[in-house]
Design a protein around this motif. Structure first.
Motif, PDB file in Angstrom:
ATOM      1  N   ASP A 174       2.085  -0.410   4.296  1.00  0.00           N
ATOM      2  CA  ASP A 174       1.201  -1.302   5.003  1.00  0.00           C
ATOM      3  C   ASP A 174       0.238  -0.605   5.817  1.00  0.00           C
ATOM      4  O   ASP A 174      -0.658  -1.052   6.342  1.00  0.00           O
ATOM      5  CB  ASP A 174       1.911  -2.386   5.766  1.00  0.00           C
ATOM      6  CG  ASP A 174       2.386  -3.618   4.880  1.00  0.00           C
ATOM      7  OD1 ASP A 174       1.874  -3.536   3.607  1.00  0.00           O
ATOM      8  OD2 ASP A 174       3.417  -4.276   5.388  1.00  0.00           O
ATOM      9  N   ILE A 175       0.571   0.570   6.240  1.00  0.00           N
ATOM     10  CA  ILE A 175      -0.299   1.508   6.953  1.00  0.00           C
ATOM     11  C   ILE A 175      -1.488   2.303   6.149  1.00  0.00           C
ATOM     12  O   ILE A 175      -1.117   3.155   5.359  1.00  0.00           O
ATOM     13  CB  ILE A 175       0.610   2.470   7.696  1.00  0.00           C
ATOM     14  CG1 ILE A 175       1.836   2.093   8.565  1.00  0.00           C
ATOM     15  CG2 ILE A 175      -0.143   3.452   8.741  1.00  0.00           C
ATOM     16  CD1 ILE A 175       2.707   2.861   8.983  1.00  0.00           C
ATOM     17  N   PRO A 176      -2.716   1.916   6.432  1.00  0.00           N
ATOM     18  CA  PRO A 176      -3.730   2.486   5.380  1.00  0.00           C
ATOM     19  C   PRO A 176      -3.802   4.148   5.513  1.00  0.00           C
ATOM     20  O   PRO A 176      -3.924   4.755   4.436  1.00  0.00           O
ATOM     21  CB  PRO A 176      -4.974   1.816   6.038  1.00  0.00           C
ATOM     22  CG  PRO A 176      -4.525   0.547   6.530  1.00  0.00           C
ATOM     23  CD  PRO A 176      -3.165   0.834   7.107  1.00  0.00           C
ATOM     24  N   LEU A 177      -3.396   4.710   6.495  1.00  0.00           N
ATOM     25  CA  LEU A 177      -3.568   5.983   6.650  1.00  0.00           C
ATOM     26  C   LEU A 177      -2.619   6.616   5.852  1.00  0.00           C
ATOM     27  O   LEU A 177      -2.716   8.043   5.761  1.00  0.00           O
ATOM     28  CB  LEU A 177      -3.732   6.677   8.041  1.00  0.00           C
ATOM     29  CG  LEU A 177      -4.689   6.052   8.881  1.00  0.00           C
ATOM     30  CD1 LEU A 177      -4.959   6.922  10.279  1.00  0.00           C
ATOM     31  CD2 LEU A 177      -6.135   6.207   8.155  1.00  0.00           C
ATOM     32  N   HIS A 185       2.470  13.551   6.080  1.00  0.00           N
ATOM     33  CA  HIS A 185       2.017  13.774   7.395  1.00  0.00           C
ATOM     34  C   HIS A 185       1.562  12.593   8.277  1.00  0.00           C
ATOM     35  O   HIS A 185       1.848  12.719   9.607  1.00  0.00           O
ATOM     36  CB  HIS A 185       0.941  14.996   7.408  1.00  0.00           C
ATOM     37  CG  HIS A 185      -0.440  14.703   6.810  1.00  0.00           C
ATOM     38  ND1 HIS A 185      -0.728  14.389   5.594  1.00  0.00           N
ATOM     39  CD2 HIS A 185      -1.771  14.260   7.224  1.00  0.00           C
ATOM     40  CE1 HIS A 185      -1.742  14.174   5.434  1.00  0.00           C
ATOM     41  NE2 HIS A 185      -2.361  14.037   6.616  1.00  0.00           N
ATOM     42  N   ASN A 186       1.018  11.939   7.831  1.00  0.00           N
ATOM     43  CA  ASN A 186       0.470  10.731   8.431  1.00  0.00           C
ATOM     44  C   ASN A 186       1.572   9.688   8.629  1.00  0.00           C
ATOM     45  O   ASN A 186       1.675   8.663   9.541  1.00  0.00           O
ATOM     46  CB  ASN A 186      -0.657   9.915   7.873  1.00  0.00           C
ATOM     47  CG  ASN A 186      -1.855  10.530   8.220  1.00  0.00           C
ATOM     48  OD1 ASN A 186      -2.205  11.284   9.447  1.00  0.00           O
ATOM     49  ND2 ASN A 186      -2.904  10.350   7.494  1.00  0.00           N
ATOM     50  N   ILE A 187       2.755   9.860   7.879  1.00  0.00           N
ATOM     51  CA  ILE A 187       3.949   8.841   8.181  1.00  0.00           C
ATOM     52  C   ILE A 187       4.585   9.501   9.494  1.00  0.00           C
ATOM     53  O   ILE A 187       4.887   8.953  10.433  1.00  0.00           O
ATOM     54  CB  ILE A 187       4.944   8.998   7.170  1.00  0.00           C
ATOM     55  CG1 ILE A 187       4.229   8.264   5.966  1.00  0.00           C
ATOM     56  CG2 ILE A 187       6.258   8.410   7.456  1.00  0.00           C
ATOM     57  CD1 ILE A 187       5.206   8.565   4.546  1.00  0.00           C
ATOM     58  N   THR A 212      -1.428  -0.988  11.094  1.00  0.00           N
ATOM     59  CA  THR A 212      -1.705  -1.489   9.991  1.00  0.00           C
ATOM     60  C   THR A 212      -3.170  -2.080   9.883  1.00  0.00           C
ATOM     61  O   THR A 212      -4.009  -2.223   8.783  1.00  0.00           O
ATOM     62  CB  THR A 212      -0.775  -2.756   9.507  1.00  0.00           C
ATOM     63  OG1 THR A 212      -0.963  -3.725  10.565  1.00  0.00           O
ATOM     64  CG2 THR A 212       0.514  -2.381   9.323  1.00  0.00           C
ATOM     65  N   ASN A 213      -3.703  -2.033  10.961  1.00  0.00           N
ATOM     66  CA  ASN A 213      -5.317  -2.352  11.299  1.00  0.00           C
ATOM     67  C   ASN A 213      -6.150  -1.087  11.399  1.00  0.00           C
ATOM     68  O   ASN A 213      -7.176  -1.225  11.214  1.00  0.00           O
ATOM     69  CB  ASN A 213      -5.529  -3.464  12.325  1.00  0.00           C
ATOM     70  CG  ASN A 213      -4.671  -4.748  12.223  1.00  0.00           C
ATOM     71  OD1 ASN A 213      -4.661  -5.337  10.999  1.00  0.00           O
ATOM     72  ND2 ASN A 213      -4.211  -5.450  13.314  1.00  0.00           N
ATOM     73  N   MET A 214      -5.426  -0.043  11.287  1.00  0.00           N
ATOM     74  CA  MET A 214      -6.434   1.154  11.329  1.00  0.00           C
ATOM     75  C   MET A 214      -6.647   1.702  10.047  1.00  0.00           C
ATOM     76  O   MET A 214      -5.835   2.138   9.216  1.00  0.00           O
ATOM     77  CB  MET A 214      -5.372   2.184  12.118  1.00  0.00           C
ATOM     78  CG  MET A 214      -6.423   3.370  12.319  1.00  0.00           C
ATOM     79  SD  MET A 214      -5.320   4.826  13.431  1.00  0.00           S
ATOM     80  CE  MET A 214      -6.378   6.079  13.835  1.00  0.00           C
ATOM     81  N   GLN A 215      -8.009   1.800   9.902  1.00  0.00           N
ATOM     82  CA  GLN A 215      -8.428   2.038   8.471  1.00  0.00           C
ATOM     83  C   GLN A 215      -9.095   3.717   8.543  1.00  0.00           C
ATOM     84  O   GLN A 215      -9.283   4.100   9.506  1.00  0.00           O
ATOM     85  CB  GLN A 215      -9.774   0.944   8.342  1.00  0.00           C
ATOM     86  CG  GLN A 215      -9.376  -0.220   8.313  1.00  0.00           C
ATOM     87  CD  GLN A 215      -8.096  -0.696   7.144  1.00  0.00           C
ATOM     88  OE1 GLN A 215      -8.353  -0.159   5.947  1.00  0.00           O
ATOM     89  NE2 GLN A 215      -7.303  -1.543   7.445  1.00  0.00           N
ATOM     90  N   GLY A 221     -12.804  12.164   9.081  1.00  0.00           N
ATOM     91  CA  GLY A 221     -12.495  13.494   9.022  1.00  0.00           C
ATOM     92  C   GLY A 221     -11.096  13.798   9.000  1.00  0.00           C
ATOM     93  O   GLY A 221     -10.614  14.892   8.429  1.00  0.00           O
ATOM     94  N   ARG A 222     -10.142  12.763   8.863  1.00  0.00           N
ATOM     95  CA  ARG A 222      -8.736  13.127   8.654  1.00  0.00           C
ATOM     96  C   ARG A 222      -8.210  12.147   7.499  1.00  0.00           C
ATOM     97  O   ARG A 222      -8.199  11.221   7.772  1.00  0.00           O
ATOM     98  CB  ARG A 222      -7.971  12.909   9.874  1.00  0.00           C
ATOM     99  CG  ARG A 222      -7.950  13.882  10.722  1.00  0.00           C
ATOM    100  CD  ARG A 222      -9.072  14.260  11.701  1.00  0.00           C
ATOM    101  NE  ARG A 222      -8.850  15.514  12.625  1.00  0.00           N
ATOM    102  CZ  ARG A 222      -9.743  15.689  13.368  1.00  0.00           C
ATOM    103  NH1 ARG A 222     -10.904  15.316  13.500  1.00  0.00           N
ATOM    104  NH2 ARG A 222      -9.431  16.731  14.359  1.00  0.00           N
ATOM    105  N   GLY A 223      -8.124  12.740   6.084  1.00  0.00           N
ATOM    106  CA  GLY A 223      -7.239  12.147   5.194  1.00  0.00           C
ATOM    107  C   GLY A 223      -8.295  10.772   4.855  1.00  0.00           C
ATOM    108  O   GLY A 223      -7.667   9.948   4.386  1.00  0.00           O
ATOM    109  N   ASN A 224      -9.401  11.035   4.531  1.00  0.00           N
ATOM    110  CA  ASN A 224     -10.462   9.998   4.082  1.00  0.00           C
ATOM    111  C   ASN A 224     -10.697  10.126   2.657  1.00  0.00           C
ATOM    112  O   ASN A 224     -11.098  11.234   2.208  1.00  0.00           O
ATOM    113  CB  ASN A 224     -11.807  10.075   4.813  1.00  0.00           C
ATOM    114  CG  ASN A 224     -11.916   9.901   6.206  1.00  0.00           C
ATOM    115  OD1 ASN A 224     -12.580  10.579   6.949  1.00  0.00           O
ATOM    116  ND2 ASN A 224     -10.838   9.491   6.787  1.00  0.00           N
TER     117      ASN A 224
END
Length: 367
Positions: A174-177, A185-187, A212-215, A221-224
């Motif tokens: 549920d975490i978009p990143l 690494h974003n986990i 979860t609301n962070m898109q 510039g980070r993981g897009n």
């Protein structure tokens, strides 16, 4: 550091705070940008702490700022060291990993007599150094079996395990990143942010809401990841071997008929770090590589010198010389990559100096 700082800001906003954030990308009060540029030092900290509206402060602190101007605050409620990775080695004051550790460890002084030091249990240097710390430590880890870590993943969830209670905080997917868990690494960054914000009073609901609301647009510039006419374009700031290894792991989980890598390196890296960066690029398994010159990042080297070192190491690894291209800028590299790409391909853009221009061009093409 920047991604984790942004995650912390989002969680604290979900907890009801007006958040001041200073980082390598600028200064914000919630969504209002006060200034752009590198403020990961005492100057950015002062601006945030003096702002009347801020009820919580998230202060990214970079190695260079610590060396040149020291720590921006004497006391904090929480301090975080994400990892000790080979970056800027050879620069003033950080010739080895142990020297880099000593520099980053400066921030522990802010929580020595109060507050909590948040550390990565997967980093052996931090685990050993932590034995010297007299204050409280909260550990996070990517290893579900690391039971000494208060914050860790378990069965697809971020959890907090402390005081005899195991508490689910948020589903990883549920975490978009995290890109459905592919971006490990974003986990780790999410676990670190959860650990920090827990110490600042944020509960499970705020942690879940913030993450979860962070898109991806909230973390430029980070993981897009962009989709353009069947072509996937992945954009990240990764510029050291540790970060490139994380990107290699992430992009290996992304389907691709062919892969192209476009990257650049600053001239203040040692020759060996440049070669290691090239080997990290080869680990991405590209069919074609574009290396940008970036004159503004030469930092004392002659034109073409960085390119020559990277190219030599890539060819030694097995990349055909004909498949290594050279451009002056990262925007030129993007245009060449888009011309080469076919549906089903993956373009990996590791952008160092022109992130805003590259993202703008991708938004234009995608739109």
């Amino acid at each position: 550091k920047t991604t984790t700082a942004r995650m912390c800001a989002r969680i604290l906003r979900a907890a009801g705070h007006t958040v001041g954030l200073s980082s390598t990308a600028g200064i914000w009060i919630n969504d209002v940008a006060l200034d752009e540029g590198d403020y990961a030092g005492p100057g950015g900290a002062r601006m945030i702490l003096r702002h009347r509206e801020a009820s919580a402060a998230v202060l990214e602190t970079a190695r260079g700022g610590l060396l040149r101007r020291g720590l921006g605050v004497e006391q904090a409620d929480a301090a975080l060291i994400t990892n000790i990775a080979a970056d800027h080695l050879g620069d003033f004051g950080s010739r080895t990993l142990n020297e880099l550790l000593e520099i980053k460890w400066i921030i522990s002084r802010a929580v020595r007599r109060g507050g909590v030091l948040v550390l990565n249990a997967d980093d052996p240097l931090l685990v050993e150094k932590a034995k010297e710390h007299e204050g409280r430590i909260a550990w996070f880890s990517l290893d579900p079996e690391q039971c000494t870590a208060e914050f860790r993943p378990e069965h697809g969830w971020l959890i907090r395990d402390a005081d005899g209670t195991r508490q689910r905080l948020c589903r990883i997917d549920d975490i978009p990143l995290t890109l459905n868990g592919a971006a490990r690494h974003n986990i780790a960054n999410a676990l670190a942010a959860a650990a920090v914000c827990w110490q600042l009073g944020a509960g499970p609901e705020a942690i879940a809401a913030g993450l979860t609301n962070m898109q991806q647009d909230d973390n430029p510039g980070r993981g897009n990841l962009y989709q353009i006419d069947g072509v996937s374009v992945f954009v990240d700031f990764a510029h050291n071997p540790h970060a490139m290894a994380a990107i290699a792991q992430l992009t290996a989980a992304l389907p691709a008929k062919r892969r192209l890598l476009a990257f650049a390196q600053a001239g203040d890296r040692t020759d060996e770090l440049l070669r290691e960066s090239a080997r990290g690029g080869w680990a991405l398994k590209p069919e074609r590589v574009i290396i940008s010159e970036l004159a503004n990042y030469a930092r004392g080297r002659e034109r073409g010198e960085v390119y020559g070192i990277l190219r030599e190491e890539l060819t030694r690894c097995g990349v055909p010389a004909a498949d290594i291209l050279h451009t002056e800028t990262e925007t030129e590299a993007l245009e060449l990559a888009l011309q080469w790409a076919q549906p089903g391909d993956l373009l990996i853009m590791l952008v160092l100096g022109e992130a805003e221009a590259v993202r703008g061009r991708l938004a234009e093409v995608a739109g």
